[in-house]
Write a protein that holds these residues in place. Structure first.
Motif, PDB file in Angstrom:
ATOM      1  N   CYS A  70     -44.954 -18.622 -26.474  1.00 39.72           N
ATOM      2  CA  CYS A  70     -45.332 -19.070 -27.814  1.00 39.72           C
ATOM      3  C   CYS A  70     -44.397 -20.199 -28.226  1.00 39.72           C
ATOM      4  CB  CYS A  70     -45.258 -17.909 -28.811  1.00 39.72           C
ATOM      5  SG  CYS A  70     -43.652 -17.083 -28.879  1.00 39.72           S
ATOM      6  N   GLU A  71     -44.820 -20.958 -29.224  1.00 41.02           N
ATOM      7  CA  GLU A  71     -44.002 -22.046 -29.760  1.00 41.02           C
ATOM      8  C   GLU A  71     -43.510 -21.662 -31.143  1.00 41.02           C
ATOM      9  OE1 GLU A  71     -45.156 -26.315 -28.912  1.00 41.02           O
ATOM     10  OE2 GLU A  71     -47.072 -25.267 -28.626  1.00 41.02           O
ATOM     11  N   GLY A  72     -42.272 -22.003 -31.442  1.00 36.68           N
ATOM     12  CA  GLY A  72     -41.696 -21.712 -32.747  1.00 36.68           C
ATOM     13  C   GLY A  72     -40.488 -20.801 -32.613  1.00 36.68           C
ATOM     14  N   ASN A  73     -39.536 -20.982 -33.485  1.00 38.51           N
ATOM     15  CA  ASN A  73     -38.322 -20.171 -33.445  1.00 38.51           C
ATOM     16  C   ASN A  73     -38.625 -18.694 -33.594  1.00 38.51           C
ATOM     17  OD1 ASN A  73     -36.397 -22.191 -33.039  1.00 38.51           O
ATOM     18  ND2 ASN A  73     -36.428 -22.738 -35.196  1.00 38.51           N
ATOM     19  N   LEU A  74     -38.047 -17.893 -32.708  1.00 44.47           N
ATOM     20  CA  LEU A  74     -38.126 -16.432 -32.726  1.00 44.47           C
ATOM     21  C   LEU A  74     -39.557 -15.900 -32.716  1.00 44.47           C
ATOM     22  CD1 LEU A  74     -35.265 -15.814 -35.313  1.00 44.47           C
ATOM     23  CD2 LEU A  74     -35.104 -15.783 -32.808  1.00 44.47           C
ATOM     24  N   CYS A  75     -40.484 -16.634 -32.102  1.00 40.80           N
ATOM     25  CA  CYS A  75     -41.891 -16.211 -32.083  1.00 40.80           C
ATOM     26  C   CYS A  75     -42.153 -15.108 -31.065  1.00 40.80           C
ATOM     27  CB  CYS A  75     -42.809 -17.413 -31.822  1.00 40.80           C
ATOM     28  SG  CYS A  75     -42.576 -18.172 -30.187  1.00 40.80           S
ATOM     29  N   ASN A  76     -41.176 -14.794 -30.195  1.00 39.20           N
ATOM     30  CA  ASN A  76     -41.405 -13.762 -29.184  1.00 39.20           C
ATOM     31  C   ASN A  76     -40.966 -12.368 -29.631  1.00 39.20           C
ATOM     32  OD1 ASN A  76     -38.703 -14.590 -29.006  1.00 39.20           O
ATOM     33  ND2 ASN A  76     -38.592 -14.354 -26.792  1.00 39.20           N
ATOM     34  N   GLY A  77     -40.766 -12.172 -30.930  1.00 40.11           N
ATOM     35  CA  GLY A  77     -40.564 -10.870 -31.559  1.00 40.11           C
ATOM     36  C   GLY A  77     -39.453  -9.991 -31.022  1.00 40.11           C
ATOM     37  N   ALA A  78     -38.772  -9.282 -31.919  1.00 41.92           N
ATOM     38  CA  ALA A  78     -37.712  -8.341 -31.544  1.00 41.92           C
ATOM     39  C   ALA A  78     -38.334  -6.990 -31.242  1.00 41.92           C
ATOM     40  CB  ALA A  78     -36.701  -8.210 -32.684  1.00 41.92           C
ATOM     41  N   GLN A  79     -37.800  -6.303 -30.234  1.00 36.92           N
ATOM     42  CA  GLN A  79     -38.301  -4.987 -29.851  1.00 36.92           C
ATOM     43  C   GLN A  79     -37.249  -4.355 -28.955  1.00 36.92           C
ATOM     44  OE1 GLN A  79     -42.062  -5.259 -27.794  1.00 36.92           O
ATOM     45  NE2 GLN A  79     -41.493  -3.710 -26.341  1.00 36.92           N
ATOM     46  N   SER A  80     -37.167  -3.044 -28.971  1.00 35.59           N
ATOM     47  CA  SER A  80     -36.165  -2.383 -28.138  1.00 35.59           C
ATOM     48  C   SER A  80     -36.598  -2.379 -26.681  1.00 35.59           C
ATOM     49  CB  SER A  80     -35.931  -0.960 -28.617  1.00 35.59           C
ATOM     50  OG  SER A  80     -37.119  -0.222 -28.466  1.00 35.59           O
ATOM     51  N   VAL A  81     -35.628  -2.235 -25.804  1.00 32.56           N
ATOM     52  CA  VAL A  81     -35.884  -2.195 -24.367  1.00 32.56           C
ATOM     53  C   VAL A  81     -35.404  -0.836 -23.850  1.00 32.56           C
ATOM     54  CG1 VAL A  81     -33.688  -3.280 -23.781  1.00 32.56           C
ATOM     55  CG2 VAL A  81     -35.559  -3.426 -22.180  1.00 32.56           C
ATOM     56  N   THR A  82     -36.126  -0.284 -22.876  1.00 29.07           N
ATOM     57  CA  THR A  82     -35.770   1.054 -22.432  1.00 29.07           C
ATOM     58  C   THR A  82     -35.090   1.096 -21.075  1.00 29.07           C
ATOM     59  OG1 THR A  82     -37.953   1.332 -21.441  1.00 29.07           O
ATOM     60  CG2 THR A  82     -37.673   2.103 -23.699  1.00 29.07           C
ATOM     61  N   GLN A  83     -35.195   0.076 -20.259  1.00 24.24           N
ATOM     62  CA  GLN A  83     -34.657   0.157 -18.919  1.00 24.24           C
ATOM     63  C   GLN A  83     -34.118  -1.179 -18.458  1.00 24.24           C
ATOM     64  OE1 GLN A  83     -33.098   1.770 -16.765  1.00 24.24           O
ATOM     65  NE2 GLN A  83     -34.290   3.622 -17.027  1.00 24.24           N
ATOM     66  N   SER A  84     -33.808  -1.316 -17.217  1.00 22.63           N
ATOM     67  CA  SER A  84     -33.075  -2.424 -16.637  1.00 22.63           C
ATOM     68  C   SER A  84     -33.704  -3.792 -16.879  1.00 22.63           C
ATOM     69  CB  SER A  84     -32.939  -2.206 -15.134  1.00 22.63           C
ATOM     70  OG  SER A  84     -32.317  -3.311 -14.545  1.00 22.63           O
ATOM     71  N   PHE A  85     -33.112  -4.491 -17.814  1.00 24.30           N
ATOM     72  CA  PHE A  85     -33.537  -5.844 -18.141  1.00 24.30           C
ATOM     73  C   PHE A  85     -33.267  -6.785 -16.975  1.00 24.30           C
ATOM     74  CE2 PHE A  85     -31.392  -9.786 -19.420  1.00 24.30           C
ATOM     75  CZ  PHE A  85     -32.478 -10.505 -19.816  1.00 24.30           C
ATOM     76  N   LEU A  86     -32.130  -6.618 -16.311  1.00 28.47           N
ATOM     77  CA  LEU A  86     -31.741  -7.498 -15.222  1.00 28.47           C
ATOM     78  C   LEU A  86     -32.746  -7.421 -14.066  1.00 28.47           C
ATOM     79  CD1 LEU A  86     -29.615  -9.521 -14.467  1.00 28.47           C
ATOM     80  CD2 LEU A  86     -28.276  -7.679 -13.461  1.00 28.47           C
ATOM     81  N   PHE A  87     -33.268  -6.227 -13.783  1.00 24.78           N
ATOM     82  CA  PHE A  87     -34.271  -6.082 -12.726  1.00 24.78           C
ATOM     83  C   PHE A  87     -35.515  -6.903 -13.043  1.00 24.78           C
ATOM     84  CE2 PHE A  87     -38.095  -4.087 -11.092  1.00 24.78           C
ATOM     85  CZ  PHE A  87     -37.838  -4.129  -9.737  1.00 24.78           C
TER      86      PHE A  87
END
Length: 198
Positions: free
Chosen positions: A169-186
Motif C-alpha cells: 500500500c502507499e501512504g505512511n503506516l498504511c500496513n496496519g499494526a497487529q500482534s505477531v505470534t511466531q518467528s518473524f525472522l523466519f
C-alpha cells in the motif's frame, strides 16, 4: 518476402541455442571476490545481485549473493532488522558488480514493522522504498506476519504474479499494526528468498 522469412529463421536459429551466463557467489561479511561464471539453466532469463544486511542488537551480518534468476526485480525492502537491495539485468555477465548496500537515507515514508513480540513498531523507509508491505503465512500451524517498506517494483511483481499473502500500500503506516505470534525472522527469510530466487 522470402529474404525476410530467411533472415527471421536465421535469427531464431542463432538465438535459440544461446544460454545466459551470470556470475555466481555467496559471501558473508564482504564482497563477492570469489565469484564464478556459470551458464544459467533453461528458464533463467536474468542475472541478479543482492545485498542483505541483518542487524540484531550489536550484531550485524551482511550477505552478498549473485546468481541466475527466473524473474527478478531491482529495488529494496526494509523489515527493520533486515534490509535487502537487489539489482537485476538480462545480458551475459551483467551482474559483475555487487548490489549496493541498502540505503540509509530516509525518504520521508514510515511503515509498521514487526519484531518477535509485536507488529506495532515503525521503520523509516529509505532510498526507493515508497510502499509499505505486509506478508502473512503459516508455519507449523502458527500464523506469521512481517511488515516493512518496499520499492514499487517489488509490489508490482507480487501483484502481477498473484502471490498469496503479500500486500502493498502507499501512504505512511498504511500496513496496519497487529500482534505477531511466531518467528518473524523466519518469515522475512522466506520472503527474501522468494524475491531473490524467483
Amino acid at each position: 518476402m522470402d529474404l525476410q522469412i530467411s533472415v527471421f529463421l536465421l535469427f531464431v536459429l542463432f538465438t535459440a541455442g544461446h544460454s545466459l551466463s551470470c556470475y555466481e557467489c555467496s559471501s558473508v561479511m564482504g564482497s563477492c571476490a570469489d565469484q564464478k561464471l556459470k551458464t544459467c539453466p533453461s528458464g533463467s532469463y536474468q542475472c541478479m545481485s543482492s545485498t542483505v544486511v541483518t542487524q540484531r542488537g550489536q550484531i550485524s551480518v551482511k550477505v552478498k549473493t549473485k546468481d541466475c534468476a527466473v524473474a527478478c526485480q531491482s529495488g529494496s525492502m526494509n523489515f527493520g532488522i533486515s534490509k535487502v537491495t537487489t539489482s537485476c539485468c538480462n545480458t551475459d555477465q551483467c551482474n559483475v558488480q555487487d548490489a549496493p548496500d541498502p540505503s540509509t537515507v530516509p525518504n520521508g515514508n514510515t511503515c509498521y514493522s514487526c519484531d518477535d513480540q509485536s507488529c506495532s513498531n515503525t521503520v523509516r523507509c529509505s532510498g526507493t522504498e515508497d510502499h509499505c508491505i505486509k506478508t502473512t503465512g503459516t508455519f507449523g500451524g502458527q500464523s506469521l506476519v512481517a511488515k516493512g517498506c518496499a520499492s514499487k517494483s517489488f509490489c508490482d511483481a507480487t501483484s502481477v504474479s498473484s502471490v498469496q499473502g503479500i500486500s502493498c500500500c502507499e501512504g505512511n503506516l498504511c500496513n496496519g499494526a497487529q500482534s505477531v505470534t511466531q518467528s518473524f525472522l523466519f518469515l522475512c527469510c522466506s520472503l527474501l528468498s522468494y524475491f531473490l530466487l524467483h
